[in-house]
Design a protein around this motif. Structure first.
Motif, mmCIF file in Angstrom:
data_model
loop_
_atom_site.group_PDB
_atom_site.id
_atom_site.type_symbol
_atom_site.label_atom_id
_atom_site.label_comp_id
_atom_site.label_asym_id
_atom_site.label_seq_id
_atom_site.Cartn_x
_atom_site.Cartn_y
_atom_site.Cartn_z
ATOM 1 N N GLU A 1 0.835 -1.185 0.000
ATOM 2 C CA GLU A 1 0.000 0.000 0.000
ATOM 3 C C GLU A 1 0.879 1.247 0.000
ATOM 4 O OE1 GLU A 1 -2.510 0.363 3.376
ATOM 5 O OE2 GLU A 1 -3.397 2.248 2.736
ATOM 6 N N VAL A 2 0.592 2.142 -0.916
ATOM 7 C CA VAL A 2 1.337 3.397 -0.992
ATOM 8 C C VAL A 2 0.870 4.334 0.116
ATOM 9 C CG1 VAL A 2 1.851 5.419 -2.399
ATOM 10 C CG2 VAL A 2 1.659 3.164 -3.477
ATOM 11 N N GLU A 3 1.814 4.925 0.815
ATOM 12 C CA GLU A 3 1.463 5.839 1.897
ATOM 13 C C GLU A 3 2.440 6.999 1.920
ATOM 14 O OE1 GLU A 3 1.638 4.222 5.869
ATOM 15 O OE2 GLU A 3 0.111 5.619 6.575
ATOM 16 N N LEU A 4 1.901 8.178 2.150
ATOM 17 C CA LEU A 4 2.696 9.402 2.275
ATOM 18 C C LEU A 4 2.312 10.059 3.592
ATOM 19 C CD1 LEU A 4 2.074 10.813 -1.311
ATOM 20 C CD2 LEU A 4 4.107 9.583 -0.538
ATOM 21 N N VAL A 5 3.300 10.352 4.416
ATOM 22 C CA VAL A 5 3.034 10.939 5.726
ATOM 23 C C VAL A 5 3.847 12.216 5.870
ATOM 24 C CG1 VAL A 5 3.089 10.615 8.213
ATOM 25 C CG2 VAL A 5 2.572 8.668 6.710
ATOM 26 N N GLU A 6 3.132 13.344 5.954
ATOM 27 C CA GLU A 6 3.807 14.630 6.085
ATOM 28 C C GLU A 6 4.029 14.985 7.550
ATOM 29 O OE1 GLU A 6 0.637 15.401 2.738
ATOM 30 O OE2 GLU A 6 0.725 14.376 4.673
ATOM 31 N N SER A 7 5.019 15.819 7.781
ATOM 32 C CA SER A 7 5.258 16.383 9.099
ATOM 33 C C SER A 7 6.023 17.693 8.931
ATOM 34 C CB SER A 7 6.045 15.417 9.982
ATOM 35 O OG SER A 7 7.299 15.120 9.392
ATOM 36 N N GLY A 8 6.064 18.472 10.000
ATOM 37 C CA GLY A 8 6.872 19.678 9.990
ATOM 38 C C GLY A 8 6.119 20.987 9.859
ATOM 39 N N GLY A 9 4.807 20.921 9.706
ATOM 40 C CA GLY A 9 4.046 22.158 9.631
ATOM 41 C C GLY A 9 4.025 22.884 10.963
ATOM 42 N N GLY A 10 3.514 24.089 10.957
ATOM 43 C CA GLY A 10 3.430 24.862 12.183
ATOM 44 C C GLY A 10 3.118 26.312 11.901
ATOM 45 N N SER A 11 3.327 27.133 12.916
ATOM 46 C CA SER A 11 3.058 28.566 12.812
ATOM 47 C C SER A 11 4.348 29.348 12.935
ATOM 48 C CB SER A 11 2.090 29.001 13.915
ATOM 49 O OG SER A 11 0.845 28.366 13.777
ATOM 50 N N SER A 21 8.528 17.535 5.870
ATOM 51 C CA SER A 21 9.030 16.218 5.482
ATOM 52 C C SER A 21 7.870 15.357 5.012
ATOM 53 C CB SER A 21 9.713 15.531 6.672
ATOM 54 O OG SER A 21 10.799 16.282 7.149
ATOM 55 N N CYS A 22 8.169 14.468 4.089
ATOM 56 C CA CYS A 22 7.170 13.524 3.602
ATOM 57 C C CYS A 22 7.830 12.152 3.517
ATOM 58 C CB CYS A 22 6.634 13.944 2.247
ATOM 59 S SG CYS A 22 5.554 12.708 1.460
ATOM 60 N N ALA A 23 7.419 11.262 4.398
ATOM 61 C CA ALA A 23 7.938 9.897 4.402
ATOM 62 C C ALA A 23 7.046 9.032 3.522
ATOM 63 C CB ALA A 23 7.977 9.356 5.817
ATOM 64 N N ILE A 93 -2.701 24.527 3.719
ATOM 65 C CA ILE A 93 -2.427 23.121 4.022
ATOM 66 C C ILE A 93 -1.508 22.611 2.920
ATOM 67 C CG2 ILE A 93 -3.360 20.815 4.368
ATOM 68 C CD1 ILE A 93 -5.969 22.131 5.252
ATOM 69 N N TYR A 94 -0.409 22.029 3.302
ATOM 70 C CA TYR A 94 0.564 21.506 2.345
ATOM 71 C C TYR A 94 0.431 19.990 2.270
ATOM 72 C CZ TYR A 94 2.792 26.027 1.886
ATOM 73 O OH TYR A 94 3.042 27.352 1.600
ATOM 74 N N TYR A 95 0.330 19.509 1.045
ATOM 75 C CA TYR A 95 0.146 18.091 0.804
ATOM 76 C C TYR A 95 1.335 17.516 0.034
ATOM 77 C CZ TYR A 95 -4.798 19.050 1.794
ATOM 78 O OH TYR A 95 -5.982 19.435 2.378
ATOM 79 N N CYS A 96 1.787 16.378 0.483
ATOM 80 C CA CYS A 96 2.744 15.605 -0.291
ATOM 81 C C CYS A 96 1.960 14.748 -1.282
ATOM 82 C CB CYS A 96 3.552 14.723 0.658
ATOM 83 S SG CYS A 96 4.813 13.709 -0.123
ATOM 84 N N ALA A 97 2.482 14.601 -2.479
ATOM 85 C CA ALA A 97 1.755 13.848 -3.500
ATOM 86 C C ALA A 97 2.725 13.072 -4.383
ATOM 87 C CB ALA A 97 0.927 14.795 -4.357
ATOM 88 N N GLN A 98 2.260 11.932 -4.841
ATOM 89 C CA GLN A 98 3.089 11.047 -5.657
ATOM 90 C C GLN A 98 2.355 10.667 -6.926
ATOM 91 O OE1 GLN A 98 2.222 7.427 -5.544
ATOM 92 N NE2 GLN A 98 4.003 6.556 -6.530
ATOM 93 N N ASP A 99 3.146 10.327 -7.975
ATOM 94 C CA ASP A 99 2.576 9.977 -9.270
ATOM 95 C C ASP A 99 1.784 11.160 -9.811
ATOM 96 O OD1 ASP A 99 0.979 6.918 -10.523
ATOM 97 O OD2 ASP A 99 2.220 8.447 -11.479
#
Length: 123
Positions: A1-11, A21-23, A93-99
């Motif tokens: 299963e393809v999965e993308l997990v973002e982190s690092g947002g804030g104010s 970051s996007c793992a 909102i920032y999204y990581c995306a693939q393909d």
């Protein structure tokens, strides 16, 4: 299963910096275009930056050129978005995306999305 997990947002305040970051998992990292989109309140989702053509090229939206830097660590299957000199209009909102989906030379969408991470720039 393809999965993308973002982190690092804030104010942050205007002029500040953040690193997103996007793992990624479930696919061969180097074989797909991968990048970042954002969606601000009341606006359409837009492509911000991407690594394409097997990491041979990078894309940046005009609004972030010179301020944002995309990079990848293939050993960790992770991409990063270094955001400097943040402006109020970078709030989204920032999204990581693939393909990624390309249409008439533009990045218009993607087949796989992360859950998004909020970036707020305010004084």
């Amino acid at each position: 299963e393809v999965e993308l997990v973002e982190s690092g947002g804030g104010s942050v305040q205007p002029g500040g910096s953040l690193r997103l970051s996007c793992a990624a998992s479930g696919f061969t990292f180097e074989n797909y275009d991968i990048g970042w989109f954002r969606q601000a309140p009341g606006k359409e989702r837009e492509a911000v930056s991407a690594i394409i053509d097997g990491s041979r090229r990078t894309y940046y939206a005009d609004s972030v050129k010179g301020r944002f830097t995309i990079s990848s660590d293939t050993a960790k299957n992770t991409i990063y978005l270094e955001m400097n000199n943040l402006k109020l209009e970078d709030t989204a909102i920032y999204y990581c995306a693939q393909d990624l989906v390309h249409l008439q030379g533009k990045i218009v969408g993607a087949l796989v999305w992360g859950q998004g991470t909020q970036v707020t720039v305010s004084s």
